[in-house]
Design a protein around this motif. Structure first.
Motif, PDB file in Angstrom:
ATOM      1  N   LEU A 148       1.623  -3.589  -1.192  1.00  0.00           N
ATOM      2  CA  LEU A 148       1.660  -2.134  -1.117  1.00  0.00           C
ATOM      3  C   LEU A 148       0.258  -1.582  -0.861  1.00  0.00           C
ATOM      4  O   LEU A 148       0.087  -0.600  -0.134  1.00  0.00           O
ATOM      5  N   ASP A 149      -0.743  -2.217  -1.429  1.00  0.00           N
ATOM      6  CA  ASP A 149      -2.129  -1.801  -1.239  1.00  0.00           C
ATOM      7  C   ASP A 149      -2.529  -1.884   0.236  1.00  0.00           C
ATOM      8  O   ASP A 149      -3.163  -0.972   0.770  1.00  0.00           O
ATOM      9  N   GLU A 150      -2.158  -2.960   0.920  1.00  0.00           N
ATOM     10  CA  GLU A 150      -2.449  -3.110   2.354  1.00  0.00           C
ATOM     11  C   GLU A 150      -1.774  -2.008   3.166  1.00  0.00           C
ATOM     12  O   GLU A 150      -2.374  -1.427   4.079  1.00  0.00           O
ATOM     13  N   LEU A 151      -0.546  -1.727   2.848  1.00  0.00           N
ATOM     14  CA  LEU A 151       0.192  -0.673   3.540  1.00  0.00           C
ATOM     15  C   LEU A 151      -0.487   0.679   3.329  1.00  0.00           C
ATOM     16  O   LEU A 151      -0.689   1.443   4.279  1.00  0.00           O
ATOM     17  N   ASN A 152      -0.864   0.986   2.088  1.00  0.00           N
ATOM     18  CA  ASN A 152      -1.518   2.266   1.790  1.00  0.00           C
ATOM     19  C   ASN A 152      -2.854   2.401   2.522  1.00  0.00           C
ATOM     20  O   ASN A 152      -3.210   3.494   2.962  1.00  0.00           O
ATOM     21  N   GLN A 153      -3.603   1.331   2.641  1.00  0.00           N
ATOM     22  CA  GLN A 153      -4.873   1.378   3.373  1.00  0.00           C
ATOM     23  C   GLN A 153      -4.638   1.723   4.843  1.00  0.00           C
ATOM     24  O   GLN A 153      -5.370   2.530   5.427  1.00  0.00           O
ATOM     25  N   GLU A 154      -3.642   1.126   5.449  1.00  0.00           N
ATOM     26  CA  GLU A 154      -3.338   1.415   6.864  1.00  0.00           C
ATOM     27  C   GLU A 154      -2.853   2.851   7.028  1.00  0.00           C
ATOM     28  O   GLU A 154      -3.239   3.540   7.984  1.00  0.00           O
ATOM     29  N   ILE A 155      -2.029   3.316   6.124  1.00  0.00           N
ATOM     30  CA  ILE A 155      -1.552   4.712   6.179  1.00  0.00           C
ATOM     31  C   ILE A 155      -2.736   5.664   6.059  1.00  0.00           C
ATOM     32  O   ILE A 155      -2.810   6.675   6.768  1.00  0.00           O
ATOM     33  N   LYS A 156      -3.674   5.359   5.192  1.00  0.00           N
ATOM     34  CA  LYS A 156      -4.852   6.208   4.998  1.00  0.00           C
ATOM     35  C   LYS A 156      -5.665   6.319   6.292  1.00  0.00           C
ATOM     36  O   LYS A 156      -6.093   7.411   6.672  1.00  0.00           O
ATOM     37  N   LYS A 157      -5.870   5.191   6.999  1.00  0.00           N
ATOM     38  CA  LYS A 157      -6.605   5.209   8.270  1.00  0.00           C
ATOM     39  C   LYS A 157      -5.882   6.082   9.301  1.00  0.00           C
ATOM     40  O   LYS A 157      -6.494   6.904   9.989  1.00  0.00           O
ATOM     41  N   LEU A 158      -4.571   5.890   9.429  1.00  0.00           N
ATOM     42  CA  LEU A 158      -3.791   6.645  10.401  1.00  0.00           C
ATOM     43  C   LEU A 158      -3.732   8.133  10.042  1.00  0.00           C
ATOM     44  O   LEU A 158      -3.731   8.995  10.925  1.00  0.00           O
ATOM     45  N   LEU A 159      -3.691   8.441   8.751  1.00  0.00           N
ATOM     46  CA  LEU A 159      -3.617   9.824   8.290  1.00  0.00           C
ATOM     47  C   LEU A 159      -4.917  10.565   8.597  1.00  0.00           C
ATOM     48  O   LEU A 159      -4.883  11.750   8.971  1.00  0.00           O
ATOM     49  N   LEU A 160      -6.058   9.897   8.446  1.00  0.00           N
ATOM     50  CA  LEU A 160      -7.345  10.518   8.792  1.00  0.00           C
ATOM     51  C   LEU A 160      -7.356  10.912  10.270  1.00  0.00           C
ATOM     52  O   LEU A 160      -7.748  12.035  10.619  1.00  0.00           O
ATOM     53  N   ASP A 161      -6.930  10.014  11.133  1.00  0.00           N
ATOM     54  CA  ASP A 161      -6.870  10.296  12.566  1.00  0.00           C
ATOM     55  C   ASP A 161      -5.893  11.439  12.856  1.00  0.00           C
ATOM     56  O   ASP A 161      -6.187  12.346  13.643  1.00  0.00           O
ATOM     57  N   TYR A 162      -4.739  11.413  12.217  1.00  0.00           N
ATOM     58  CA  TYR A 162      -3.702  12.431  12.414  1.00  0.00           C
ATOM     59  C   TYR A 162      -4.202  13.820  12.013  1.00  0.00           C
ATOM     60  O   TYR A 162      -4.004  14.787  12.732  1.00  0.00           O
TER      61      TYR A 162
END
Length: 158
Positions: A6-20
């Motif tokens: 879940l931690d890996e998934l949250n890190q990727e979501i965080k990167k994509l959310l910053l760009d979004y």
């Protein structure tokens, strides 16, 4: 993409959310982040200092001694003596218990985790019951000493 935690998934979501959030909105002429900072942020209020507590309710009739029995704790909370024999409602959270009569708060107490305790607010007691709260071994020793003085004076003047 495959994620193994879940931690890996949250890190990727965080990167994509910053760009979004930094992406320019063509109709608005600004990004979501810029709009939040310039427009919405001023409407935010500070968070409460204490955390939210769930509230539950119980009904209780005030007993002759001026206490409402609170069944979840098996404790007795006192209320102003003028509410004796009245039906009340107890609103309680993890930390407090409030006694209401006709939707008006008449008493508020900190909950005590011990069972079978009488929780007292001296302001709620009648004048007769306030006198009882002063009773202690020292109080009776002082009374007895005064009584001995009266007996000694009576014997002396006879």
């Amino acid at each position: 993409m495959t994620f193994f935690s879940l931690d890996e998934l949250n890190q990727e979501i965080k990167k994509l959310l910053l760009d979004y959030n930094n992406r320019l909105l063509t109709r608005k002429g600004a990004s979501r982040k810029e709009l939040f900072q310039s427009v919405e942020r001023s409407y935010l209020k500070p968070l409460p200092s204490s955390g939210y507590e769930l509230k539950d309710y119980r009904r209780a009739k005030v007993q002759k001694m001026g206490y409402a029995y609170f069944s979840p704790d098996k404790n007795y909370y006192n209320v102003p003596y003028r509410y004796i024999a009245k039906s009340t409602q107890i609103h309680y959270t993890k930390s407090t218990a409030e006694v209401l009569y006709n939707h008006e708060r008449i008493a508020s107490h900190q909950r005590n985790p011990a069972m079978g305790i009488y929780i007292i607010n001296k302001d709620h007691l009648s004048s007769t019951h306030k006198a009882y709260t002063e009773w202690s071994p020292a109080y009776f020793e002082k009374k007895a000493a005064k009584g001995q003085e009266l007996i000694a004076l009576t014997v002396f003047f006879q």
